[in-house]
Design a protein around this motif. Structure first.
Motif, PDB file in Angstrom:
ATOM      1  N   CYS A   1      32.537  66.249  63.643  1.00 55.05           N
ATOM      2  CA  CYS A   1      31.702  67.170  64.404  1.00 55.05           C
ATOM      3  C   CYS A   1      31.804  68.572  63.815  1.00 55.05           C
ATOM      4  N   HIS A   2      30.867  69.416  64.190  1.00 57.48           N
ATOM      5  CA  HIS A   2      30.944  70.821  63.793  1.00 57.48           C
ATOM      6  C   HIS A   2      32.092  71.480  64.537  1.00 57.48           C
ATOM      7  N   GLU A   3      32.690  72.489  63.926  1.00 52.30           N
ATOM      8  CA  GLU A   3      33.846  73.147  64.538  1.00 52.30           C
ATOM      9  C   GLU A   3      33.509  73.824  65.864  1.00 52.30           C
ATOM     10  N   LEU A   4      32.233  74.128  66.098  1.00 53.80           N
ATOM     11  CA  LEU A   4      31.821  74.741  67.357  1.00 53.80           C
ATOM     12  C   LEU A   4      31.234  73.737  68.339  1.00 53.80           C
ATOM     13  N   ALA A   5      31.230  72.458  67.981  1.00 51.91           N
ATOM     14  CA  ALA A   5      30.593  71.447  68.820  1.00 51.91           C
ATOM     15  C   ALA A   5      31.212  71.416  70.214  1.00 51.91           C
ATOM     16  N   HIS A   6      30.377  71.136  71.198  1.00 51.66           N
ATOM     17  CA  HIS A   6      30.829  71.086  72.585  1.00 51.66           C
ATOM     18  C   HIS A   6      31.928  70.044  72.766  1.00 51.66           C
ATOM     19  N   VAL A   7      31.821  68.915  72.070  1.00 53.54           N
ATOM     20  CA  VAL A   7      32.844  67.866  72.213  1.00 53.54           C
ATOM     21  C   VAL A   7      34.206  68.348  71.746  1.00 53.54           C
ATOM     22  N   GLU A   8      34.214  69.335  70.857  1.00 54.42           N
ATOM     23  CA  GLU A   8      35.470  69.875  70.341  1.00 54.42           C
ATOM     24  C   GLU A   8      35.988  71.025  71.190  1.00 54.42           C
ATOM     25  N   THR A   9      35.094  71.908  71.623  1.00 55.12           N
ATOM     26  CA  THR A   9      35.542  73.155  72.231  1.00 55.12           C
ATOM     27  C   THR A   9      35.525  73.175  73.755  1.00 55.12           C
ATOM     28  N   ASP A  10      34.761  72.262  74.379  1.00 53.10           N
ATOM     29  CA  ASP A  10      34.521  72.415  75.812  1.00 53.10           C
ATOM     30  C   ASP A  10      34.626  71.128  76.622  1.00 53.10           C
ATOM     31  N   GLU A  11      35.266  70.092  76.084  1.00 55.44           N
ATOM     32  CA  GLU A  11      35.345  68.853  76.851  1.00 55.44           C
ATOM     33  C   GLU A  11      36.779  68.389  77.070  1.00 55.44           C
ATOM     34  N   CYS A  12      37.723  69.309  76.921  1.00 55.84           N
ATOM     35  CA  CYS A  12      39.111  69.093  77.326  1.00 55.84           C
ATOM     36  C   CYS A  12      39.705  67.806  76.740  1.00 55.84           C
TER      37      CYS A  12
ATOM     38  N   THR B   1      36.865  68.228  62.534  1.00 51.85           N
ATOM     39  CA  THR B   1      35.858  69.284  62.523  1.00 51.85           C
ATOM     40  C   THR B   1      35.463  69.669  61.101  1.00 51.85           C
ATOM     41  N   ALA B   2      34.195  69.972  60.966  1.00 52.21           N
ATOM     42  CA  ALA B   2      33.651  70.480  59.707  1.00 52.21           C
ATOM     43  C   ALA B   2      33.052  71.849  59.981  1.00 52.21           C
ATOM     44  N   ARG B   3      33.105  72.713  59.001  1.00 48.78           N
ATOM     45  CA  ARG B   3      32.642  74.077  59.202  1.00 48.78           C
ATOM     46  C   ARG B   3      31.123  74.163  59.204  1.00 48.78           C
ATOM     47  N   GLY B   4      30.476  73.427  58.330  1.00 48.50           N
ATOM     48  CA  GLY B   4      29.029  73.521  58.257  1.00 48.50           C
ATOM     49  C   GLY B   4      28.593  74.909  57.841  1.00 48.50           C
ATOM     50  N   ARG B   5      27.383  75.272  58.237  1.00 45.97           N
ATOM     51  CA  ARG B   5      26.859  76.594  57.899  1.00 45.97           C
ATOM     52  C   ARG B   5      27.261  77.610  58.957  1.00 45.97           C
ATOM     53  N   GLU B   6      27.733  78.758  58.500  1.00 52.92           N
ATOM     54  CA  GLU B   6      28.182  79.795  59.427  1.00 52.92           C
ATOM     55  C   GLU B   6      27.012  80.526  60.081  1.00 52.92           C
ATOM     56  N   ASP B   7      25.848  80.495  59.441  1.00 53.10           N
ATOM     57  CA  ASP B   7      24.733  81.284  59.958  1.00 53.10           C
ATOM     58  C   ASP B   7      23.910  80.552  61.006  1.00 53.10           C
TER      59      ASP B   7
ATOM     60  N   PRO C   1      37.017  57.712  59.334  1.00 54.67           N
ATOM     61  CA  PRO C   1      35.762  58.228  59.895  1.00 54.67           C
ATOM     62  C   PRO C   1      34.818  57.099  60.303  1.00 54.67           C
ATOM     63  N   LYS C   2      34.274  57.207  61.502  1.00 53.68           N
ATOM     64  CA  LYS C   2      33.408  56.155  62.015  1.00 53.68           C
ATOM     65  C   LYS C   2      32.133  56.692  62.650  1.00 53.68           C
ATOM     66  N   VAL C   3      32.154  57.938  63.131  1.00 52.24           N
ATOM     67  CA  VAL C   3      31.011  58.488  63.854  1.00 52.24           C
ATOM     68  C   VAL C   3      30.761  59.923  63.407  1.00 52.24           C
ATOM     69  N   ILE C   4      29.484  60.278  63.335  1.00 53.76           N
ATOM     70  CA  ILE C   4      29.073  61.672  63.187  1.00 53.76           C
ATOM     71  C   ILE C   4      28.384  62.054  64.484  1.00 53.76           C
ATOM     72  N   THR C   5      28.735  63.213  65.036  1.00 56.22           N
ATOM     73  CA  THR C   5      28.059  63.678  66.246  1.00 56.22           C
ATOM     74  C   THR C   5      27.407  65.025  66.002  1.00 56.22           C
ATOM     75  N   LEU C   6      26.158  65.132  66.412  1.00 51.47           N
ATOM     76  CA  LEU C   6      25.382  66.372  66.290  1.00 51.47           C
ATOM     77  C   LEU C   6      25.109  66.929  67.671  1.00 51.47           C
ATOM     78  N   THR C   7      25.167  68.241  67.800  1.00 52.84           N
ATOM     79  CA  THR C   7      24.810  68.911  69.046  1.00 52.84           C
ATOM     80  C   THR C   7      23.407  69.478  68.896  1.00 52.84           C
ATOM     81  N   GLN C   8      22.479  69.019  69.761  1.00 49.92           N
ATOM     82  CA  GLN C   8      21.060  69.376  69.626  1.00 49.92           C
ATOM     83  C   GLN C   8      20.502  69.824  70.976  1.00 49.92           C
TER      84      GLN C   8
END
Length: 358
Positions: free
Chosen positions: A94-105, A119-125, A149-156
């Protein structure tokens, strides 16, 4: 998080910009909730006629024979969906700012019995994952001592309000297929992304390679409840048992599902999202050129991320405005909702303008 109201502050601010969760139930959703309540007895645990109608409606919307489940909230939707796609020895990228990482306890890791979020950094902009960032995580290690690695998750849309295009999702899907990974989409604000892109919802999901979508409704006018949509139906095997075990199986399911009928009818889900997006665009246009204000990310959905001077933030809160600050010292998230009015936007913008005057 708000400071006490100053003596000259507005006495009653009925709308705020902290979260689209602050908004109430949209009339169309409430109508069907009331109708479900007056329809007499219904079979429990999702076997009712209302839930069946909504499932069929979502299949029609996405133009595919998908499996649909309903849970109370987005954390449960994401956590249970990711658990269904992975084993305890797997990892989820997931992205380092993804909700699953930062906000789901730690919910995704808890419900999967330990599958690790990588977590992956992805694009900072723009807060997005890229194929290159995902590949870097995948090839980091391949030995048996590291979670596979088994899953990629995107926040959209993303946690900074930007939107993945169809081509971007398809490019990430190509990595997933090549690496034998599953692709999950956290669509808490999926409606806002579709409204921005102007594409068919199928084009940004299963046609682009998404296996599972957590379709958010709470932030878009529903009282409660998210839909977990399995486009790859084989992955939904035993998912109902996960829902039950997690305490997410509503006995009176019709009160979660029926309001969705109001959202699907006449594309209210899209109308609500378009309005919220338009209010964010209005707000961004009013404040972007003010002295001391910097728009931090492109406004593509219903959130405006703006860096404001600290004294402006303090004064706004003293006047009763509510919003979150969590990106740097002056980074503010100003979130619009389905019911945000232009008058509210103009009032906030006017206060910011007045406070930013040299």
């Amino acid at each position: 998080m708000s400071a006490p109201l100053a003596p000259n502050a507005p006495l009653a601010l009925s709308q705020h910009f902290a979260s689209d969760n602050y908004a109430g139930i949209c009339p169309e959703a409430l109508k069907y909730m009331v109708e479900a309540n007056g329809s007499g007895h219904e079979v429990a645990y999702g076997d009712d006629t209302w839930t069946q109608r909504v499932c069929d409606g979502l299949r029609k919307l996405f133009e595919t024979d998908c499996e649909v489940f309903f849970v109370f909230n987005g954390t449960a939707a994401n956590s249970l969906a990711l658990a269904s796609l992975s084993q305890s020895y797997h990892s989820v990228i997931c992205h380092e700012l993804a909700h699953v990482e930062t906000d789901e306890c730690g919910g995704p890791e808890f419900f999967s019995n330990g599958a690790k979020l990588l977590t992956a950094r992805g694009r900072e902009d723009n807060g997005k994952l890229t194929p290159e960032a995902i590949e870097a995580v995948i090839i980091r290690r391949s030995d048996i001592h590291f979670p596979k690695p088994k899953v990629i998750t995107l926040t959209q849309s993303t946690e900074v309000g930007t939107v993945y295009t169809v081509d971007e999702v398809a490019a990430i899907s190509a990595v997933a297929k090549r690496r034998n990974l599953r692709l999950h989409m956290d669509g808490a604000r999926f409606a806002n992304a579709v409204a921005t892109l102007g594409v068919h919802p199928a084009d940004i999901t299963w046609r682009a390679g998404v296996d599972v979508l957590c379709f958010g409704g709470t932030k878009n006018g529903l009282p409660v409840g998210e839909a977990v949509v399995f486009f790859n139906r084989t992955l939904a095997e035993d998912f109902a048992y996960r829902v039950k075990q997690a305490g997410q199986l509503a006995s009176k399911m019709r009160f979660i599902s029926a309001p969705w009928l109001g959202m699907l009818e006449n594309d209210v889900w899209l109308k609500n999202a378009r309005h919220a997006n338009a209010m964010a665009q209005l707000l961004a246009s009013r404040i972007r050129d003010l002295p001391g204000v910097t728009i931090m990310f492109e406004t593509q959905s219903n959130a405006v991320f703006a860096e404001l001077p600290l004294h402006v933030i303090e004064a706004l809160r003293a006047r009763g405005w509510r919003f979150y600050t969590f990106i740097g010292a002056g980074g503010c998230r100003l979130m619009c909702a389905w019911d945000t009015t232009p008058e509210t936007v103009e009032a906030l913008a006017a206060d910011i303008a007045a406070l930013c005057k040299p």
